[in-house]
Enzyme design. Structure first.
Site, PDB file in Angstrom:
ATOM      1  N   HIS A  18       1.074  -1.245   0.435  1.00 44.84           N
ATOM      2  CA  HIS A  18      -0.229   0.147  -0.008  1.00 44.84           C
ATOM      3  C   HIS A  18       0.391   0.840  -0.024  1.00 44.84           C
ATOM      4  O   HIS A  18       0.322   2.131  -0.451  1.00 44.84           O
ATOM      5  CB  HIS A  18      -0.464   0.140   1.190  1.00 44.84           C
ATOM      6  CG  HIS A  18      -1.735  -1.258   1.575  1.00 44.84           C
ATOM      7  ND1 HIS A  18      -1.574  -1.894   2.291  1.00 44.84           N
ATOM      8  CD2 HIS A  18      -3.014  -1.747  -0.264  1.00 44.84           C
ATOM      9  CE1 HIS A  18      -2.960  -2.716   2.208  1.00 44.84           C
ATOM     10  NE2 HIS A  18      -3.504  -2.750   0.854  1.00 44.84           N
ATOM     11  N   LYS A  42     -17.790  -6.995   9.216  1.00 43.27           N
ATOM     12  CA  LYS A  42     -16.413  -8.225   9.297  1.00 43.27           C
ATOM     13  C   LYS A  42     -15.880  -7.712  10.446  1.00 43.27           C
ATOM     14  O   LYS A  42     -15.580  -6.076  10.780  1.00 43.27           O
ATOM     15  CB  LYS A  42     -15.530  -7.593   8.234  1.00 43.27           C
ATOM     16  CG  LYS A  42     -15.390  -9.703   7.572  1.00 43.27           C
ATOM     17  CD  LYS A  42     -14.706  -8.797   6.542  1.00 43.27           C
ATOM     18  CE  LYS A  42     -14.236  -7.662   5.843  1.00 43.27           C
ATOM     19  NZ  LYS A  42     -13.367  -8.450   4.397  1.00 43.27           N
ATOM     20  N   ARG A  91      -1.703  -5.889  -8.116  1.00 45.48           N
ATOM     21  CA  ARG A  91      -1.089  -6.795  -8.612  1.00 45.48           C
ATOM     22  C   ARG A  91      -1.346  -8.028  -9.607  1.00 45.48           C
ATOM     23  O   ARG A  91       0.274  -8.358  -9.740  1.00 45.48           O
ATOM     24  CB  ARG A  91      -1.136  -7.543  -6.966  1.00 45.48           C
ATOM     25  CG  ARG A  91      -0.486  -6.228  -5.877  1.00 45.48           C
ATOM     26  CD  ARG A  91      -0.778  -7.007  -4.492  1.00 45.48           C
ATOM     27  NE  ARG A  91      -2.437  -7.965  -4.342  1.00 45.48           N
ATOM     28  CZ  ARG A  91      -2.371  -8.269  -3.701  1.00 45.48           C
ATOM     29  NH1 ARG A  91      -2.004  -8.153  -2.306  1.00 45.48           N
ATOM     30  NH2 ARG A  91      -4.621  -8.930  -2.569  1.00 45.48           N
ATOM     31  N   SER A 129      -2.379  -8.158   2.005  1.00 48.77           N
ATOM     32  CA  SER A 129      -3.311  -8.264   3.701  1.00 48.77           C
ATOM     33  C   SER A 129      -3.712  -9.194   5.245  1.00 48.77           C
ATOM     34  O   SER A 129      -2.901 -10.213   5.949  1.00 48.77           O
ATOM     35  CB  SER A 129      -3.932  -7.510   4.136  1.00 48.77           C
ATOM     36  OG  SER A 129      -3.880  -5.336   3.976  1.00 48.77           O
TER      37      SER A 129
END
Ligand code: PNS
Length: 156
Positions: A18, A42, A91, A129
């Site tokens: 990031h 969440k 990515r 992450s």
């Protein structure tokens, strides 16, 4: 007129990947607002407030970057922030498929806001992450995934 971009995400936690994207974004925009989406359904590794604090600490000396928590649609957050762009990192092709769908929905609802895709530099393109959370769950240090100077233990 200042050109403002928002960089939305879960950032649980914000990683070196990031950080690389924010570095690129600063060359394109006057200000970057990192938006931590607060998904009420969440619960994560870090609380949203600690995710915000981690990012705020990292960029304490960079007035062009700010971290904010938001709930609701990312497009609404972008509008409220006065942003002209939504930044997302890609990515690989898996990311691309997901991002393509999200961009299309956002473009339909908020045609005045442009999604800008940035390619994650290859040296950090392996970082996710979710990997950080998994490695941490097995009790190993995750320093090499995190921005230099940031220790996840300070935010758990
Ligand atoms: O880091 P992530 O998990 O890929 O971030 C996803 C996030 C928070 C950017 C995305 O889920 C999101 O924008 N959520 C808010 C709802 C929304 O605006 N969805 C896109 C249009 S339907």
């Amino acid at each position: 007129m200042q050109r403002i971009a928002i960089f939305p995400g879960s950032f649980d936690p914000f990683t070196r990947g990031h950080e690389a994207l924010v570095g690129q974004a600063l060359r394109l925009f006057d200000r970057v607002i990192i938006g931590i989406g607060n998904n009420l359904e969440k619960s994560g590794l870090l609380t949203v407030e600690n995710r915000r604090r981690l990012i705020a600490d990292l960029y304490a000396d960079e007035p062009r970057i700010e971290a904010r928590i938001y709930t609701g649609l990312t497009g609404d957050f972008a509008r409220q922030a006065g942003a002209c762009a939504i930044l997302r990192g890609v990515r690989n092709t898996t990311d691309f498929e997901y991002e393509r769908t999200m961009e299309a929905a956002n473009h339909r609802i908020y045609p005045d806001i442009t999604t800008v895709m940035l390619f994650t530099p290859s040296e950090v393109a392996d970082i996710a992450s979710s990997t950080v959370r998994e490695v941490l769950a097995f009790g190993r240090t995750v320093d090499e995934f995190m921005p230099r100077g940031i220790h996840i233990e300070d935010y758990l």
